[in-house]
Design a protein around this motif. Structure first.
Motif, PDB file in Angstrom:
ATOM      1  N   LEU A 129      49.903  37.174  38.391  1.00 51.40           N
ATOM      2  CA  LEU A 129      50.680  36.026  38.867  1.00 51.40           C
ATOM      3  C   LEU A 129      50.201  34.728  38.234  1.00 51.40           C
ATOM      4  CD1 LEU A 129      51.660  38.158  40.959  1.00 51.40           C
ATOM      5  CD2 LEU A 129      51.784  36.281  42.606  1.00 51.40           C
ATOM      6  N   ASP A 130      48.903  34.615  38.012  1.00 46.41           N
ATOM      7  CA  ASP A 130      48.386  33.406  37.368  1.00 46.41           C
ATOM      8  C   ASP A 130      48.957  33.250  35.967  1.00 46.41           C
ATOM      9  OD1 ASP A 130      46.672  31.118  36.915  1.00 46.41           O
ATOM     10  OD2 ASP A 130      45.428  32.452  35.704  1.00 46.41           O
ATOM     11  N   ARG A 131      49.068  34.359  35.228  1.00 47.25           N
ATOM     12  CA  ARG A 131      49.621  34.286  33.875  1.00 47.25           C
ATOM     13  C   ARG A 131      51.082  33.859  33.883  1.00 47.25           C
ATOM     14  NH1 ARG A 131      46.024  38.697  33.001  1.00 47.25           N
ATOM     15  NH2 ARG A 131      47.567  40.197  33.768  1.00 47.25           N
ATOM     16  N   ILE A 132      51.814  34.266  34.903  1.00 44.46           N
ATOM     17  CA  ILE A 132      53.250  33.956  34.959  1.00 44.46           C
ATOM     18  C   ILE A 132      53.509  32.584  35.559  1.00 44.46           C
ATOM     19  CG2 ILE A 132      55.466  34.665  35.947  1.00 44.46           C
ATOM     20  CD1 ILE A 132      54.334  37.555  35.979  1.00 44.46           C
ATOM     21  N   TYR A 133      52.795  32.248  36.635  1.00 46.68           N
ATOM     22  CA  TYR A 133      53.107  31.055  37.425  1.00 46.68           C
ATOM     23  C   TYR A 133      52.068  29.931  37.289  1.00 46.68           C
ATOM     24  CZ  TYR A 133      56.359  34.265  39.722  1.00 46.68           C
ATOM     25  OH  TYR A 133      57.361  35.172  39.989  1.00 46.68           O
ATOM     26  N   GLY A 134      50.966  30.187  36.580  1.00 47.97           N
ATOM     27  CA  GLY A 134      49.950  29.155  36.424  1.00 47.97           C
ATOM     28  C   GLY A 134      49.277  28.766  37.723  1.00 47.97           C
ATOM     29  N   ILE A 135      48.910  29.756  38.516  1.00 42.24           N
ATOM     30  CA  ILE A 135      48.336  29.496  39.838  1.00 42.24           C
ATOM     31  C   ILE A 135      47.059  28.661  39.743  1.00 42.24           C
ATOM     32  CG2 ILE A 135      47.475  30.536  41.975  1.00 42.24           C
ATOM     33  CD1 ILE A 135      50.386  31.141  41.486  1.00 42.24           C
ATOM     34  N   LYS A 136      46.201  28.982  38.782  1.00 40.73           N
ATOM     35  CA  LYS A 136      44.904  28.306  38.698  1.00 40.73           C
ATOM     36  C   LYS A 136      45.035  26.801  38.484  1.00 40.73           C
ATOM     37  CE  LYS A 136      42.265  32.269  36.925  1.00 40.73           C
ATOM     38  NZ  LYS A 136      41.495  32.794  35.771  1.00 40.73           N
ATOM     39  N   SER A 137      46.134  26.350  37.938  1.00 38.59           N
ATOM     40  CA  SER A 137      46.304  24.922  37.655  1.00 38.59           C
ATOM     41  C   SER A 137      46.827  24.140  38.850  1.00 38.59           C
ATOM     42  CB  SER A 137      47.271  24.730  36.482  1.00 38.59           C
ATOM     43  OG  SER A 137      48.591  25.164  36.835  1.00 38.59           O
ATOM     44  N   ILE A 138      47.140  24.820  39.949  1.00 36.48           N
ATOM     45  CA  ILE A 138      47.746  24.157  41.108  1.00 36.48           C
ATOM     46  C   ILE A 138      46.666  23.512  41.972  1.00 36.48           C
ATOM     47  CG2 ILE A 138      49.082  24.495  43.218  1.00 36.48           C
ATOM     48  CD1 ILE A 138      50.561  26.756  41.776  1.00 36.48           C
ATOM     49  N   ALA A 139      46.812  22.228  42.207  1.00 41.95           N
ATOM     50  CA  ALA A 139      45.911  21.484  43.087  1.00 41.95           C
ATOM     51  C   ALA A 139      46.541  21.381  44.470  1.00 41.95           C
ATOM     52  CB  ALA A 139      45.643  20.093  42.522  1.00 41.95           C
ATOM     53  N   GLY A 140      45.715  21.192  45.484  1.00 42.51           N
ATOM     54  CA  GLY A 140      46.243  21.060  46.830  1.00 42.51           C
ATOM     55  C   GLY A 140      45.130  20.966  47.855  1.00 42.51           C
ATOM     56  N   SER A 141      45.527  20.930  49.108  1.00 38.35           N
ATOM     57  CA  SER A 141      44.567  20.748  50.198  1.00 38.35           C
ATOM     58  C   SER A 141      44.098  22.057  50.814  1.00 38.35           C
ATOM     59  CB  SER A 141      45.184  19.873  51.295  1.00 38.35           C
ATOM     60  OG  SER A 141      46.428  20.434  51.728  1.00 38.35           O
ATOM     61  N   HIS A 142      44.976  23.071  50.832  1.00 37.31           N
ATOM     62  CA  HIS A 142      44.614  24.348  51.443  1.00 37.31           C
ATOM     63  C   HIS A 142      45.661  25.387  51.090  1.00 37.31           C
ATOM     64  CE1 HIS A 142      47.333  22.338  54.271  1.00 37.31           C
ATOM     65  NE2 HIS A 142      47.583  23.496  54.847  1.00 37.31           N
ATOM     66  N   GLY A 143      45.356  26.635  51.409  1.00 41.20           N
ATOM     67  CA  GLY A 143      46.297  27.704  51.135  1.00 41.20           C
ATOM     68  C   GLY A 143      45.780  29.033  51.642  1.00 41.20           C
ATOM     69  N   VAL A 144      46.690  30.006  51.664  1.00 42.29           N
ATOM     70  CA  VAL A 144      46.343  31.368  52.059  1.00 42.29           C
ATOM     71  C   VAL A 144      46.950  32.328  51.052  1.00 42.29           C
ATOM     72  CG1 VAL A 144      46.175  30.814  54.521  1.00 42.29           C
ATOM     73  CG2 VAL A 144      48.361  31.594  53.590  1.00 42.29           C
ATOM     74  N   GLY A 145      46.396  33.538  50.994  1.00 41.39           N
ATOM     75  CA  GLY A 145      46.894  34.518  50.044  1.00 41.39           C
ATOM     76  C   GLY A 145      46.797  35.929  50.589  1.00 41.39           C
ATOM     77  N   HIS A 146      47.438  36.865  49.872  1.00 39.05           N
ATOM     78  CA  HIS A 146      47.558  38.237  50.360  1.00 39.05           C
ATOM     79  C   HIS A 146      47.656  39.185  49.176  1.00 39.05           C
ATOM     80  CE1 HIS A 146      49.597  41.762  52.197  1.00 39.05           C
ATOM     81  NE2 HIS A 146      49.143  41.334  53.348  1.00 39.05           N
ATOM     82  N   VAL A 147      46.971  40.315  49.276  1.00 39.99           N
ATOM     83  CA  VAL A 147      47.161  41.427  48.341  1.00 39.99           C
ATOM     84  C   VAL A 147      47.700  42.600  49.145  1.00 39.99           C
ATOM     85  CG1 VAL A 147      45.388  40.632  46.748  1.00 39.99           C
ATOM     86  CG2 VAL A 147      44.755  42.237  48.559  1.00 39.99           C
ATOM     87  N   ARG A 148      48.700  43.281  48.585  1.00 37.27           N
ATOM     88  CA  ARG A 148      49.466  44.242  49.382  1.00 37.27           C
ATOM     89  C   ARG A 148      49.404  45.657  48.826  1.00 37.27           C
ATOM     90  NH1 ARG A 148      55.402  45.697  49.386  1.00 37.27           N
ATOM     91  NH2 ARG A 148      55.799  46.604  51.443  1.00 37.27           N
ATOM     92  N   LEU A 149      49.169  46.592  49.728  1.00 38.64           N
ATOM     93  CA  LEU A 149      49.366  48.002  49.467  1.00 38.64           C
ATOM     94  C   LEU A 149      50.627  48.409  50.217  1.00 38.64           C
ATOM     95  CD1 LEU A 149      48.358  50.757  48.357  1.00 38.64           C
ATOM     96  CD2 LEU A 149      47.140  51.046  50.527  1.00 38.64           C
ATOM     97  N   ALA A 150      51.690  48.710  49.506  1.00 38.80           N
ATOM     98  CA  ALA A 150      52.977  48.984  50.141  1.00 38.80           C
ATOM     99  C   ALA A 150      52.925  50.311  50.891  1.00 38.80           C
ATOM    100  CB  ALA A 150      54.073  49.033  49.087  1.00 38.80           C
TER     101      ALA A 150
END
Length: 298
Positions: A129-150
């Protein structure tokens, strides 16, 4: 299995390391879910509302429907972009959020809406996702994340987590567990006019909490009530425009570990995710007790 992670920076409304921190944390627990990954990021970079949609193979038709629905709802399109599996718009809109959100949901698969929230989710790993959306470059105050096993639905972007509180602005959830009184609680909310777009219990938790916040309750009180109202085994993180919080059921079958200092609080399913924030340093971590909850906000 799945894994969750969240971080809240205490001293600054914008921290340049937000995206990098969440990528590292989710990479640390990626073994818990390799099917899809998602981020709910809070950044105050625009004045209106940001909406992110999933676009299918017929992307042109989806974009056209979104633009037509925006015009019909009286929302002024300020900015737009195609990004990975998403179509993102920023709009000026001063009407009621719920009817607007529901109308936009009927136009296309809406992932999130908010004045600060942006949910980015897709199939693949945190680094994919970082390669596609540039996640690492996003600045902000807070956030949450999830990794999924379907286990109960298809592997596709819209089935990934986090989930936003459908019909509300700036509320997102990441959840590890199962809510066994899902249908009972959902029917109660539907009887009051709320709409749901999936059968995922994480979406239910988000709407449940957002409804309480809309009624004037604090996030802390809403989380306290959730421990009694939700049946099942669960550990979840909720994020709003102002902060984050967690809740655990009284059996505490789903793992959660926390680190806090003067600068930040970080929470994850496994300690390895927290260690990624401070490589080579010993950390004094704690595991929230069964049936507990807590919030952090400005």
């Amino acid at each position: 299995m799945c894994g969750i992670a969240g971080i809240f920076f205490k001293k600054a409304e914008t921290n340049p390391t937000l995206g990098q921190a969440l990528v590292d944390m989710l990479d640390g627990c990626q073994h818990r879910g390799l099917d899809s990954t998602g981020f709910a990021l809070y950044e105050n970079t625009f004045k209106g509302l940001r909406l992110r949609f999933i676009v299918d193979d017929d992307a042109g038709a989806t974009v056209a429907r979104v633009k037509a629905a925006l015009a019909e709802q009286g929302a002024k399109l300020v900015n737009e972009k195609r990004e990975g599996a998403s179509f993102v718009v920023e709009v000026e809109y001063d009407g009621e959020i719920r009817p607007f959100a529901y109308a936009m949901e009927h136009a296309a698969k809406l992932v999130s809406i908010g004045s600060a929230l942006d949910i980015i989710k897709d199939v693949g790993t945190a680094h994919d996702l970082d390669r596609i959306y540039g996640i690492k470059s996003i600045a902000g105050s807070h956030g949450v994340g999830h990794v999924r096993l379907a286990t109960e639905s298809e592997v596709k972007p819209e089935a990934a987590h986090p989930f936003w509180a459908t019909g509300f602005s700036d509320v997102a959830i990441v959840h590890n567990g199962q809510i066994t009184n899902y249908w009972k609680m959902r029917r109660r909310l539907e009887a009051r006019g709320f709409e749901f777009r999936t059968d995922n219990d994480s979406e239910l938790i988000a709407v449940y909490l957002a409804d309480k916040l809309a009624q004037g309750e604090t996030l802390e009180l809403a989380l306290e009530q959730s421990v009694d109202d939700l049946d099942g085994v669960f550990s979840f993180l909720v994020s709003t425009k102002d902060g984050i919080g967690f809740a655990k059921d009284r059996l505490a079958a789903k793992p959660m570990v926390m680190f806090e200092n003067d600068d930040l609080v970080a929470i994850a399913s496994e300690e390895v995710s927290l260690n990624r924030l401070f490589p080579g340093r010993p950390l004094s971590t704690t595991e929230p007790a069964p049936g507990t909850f807590r919030t952090w906000s400005r």
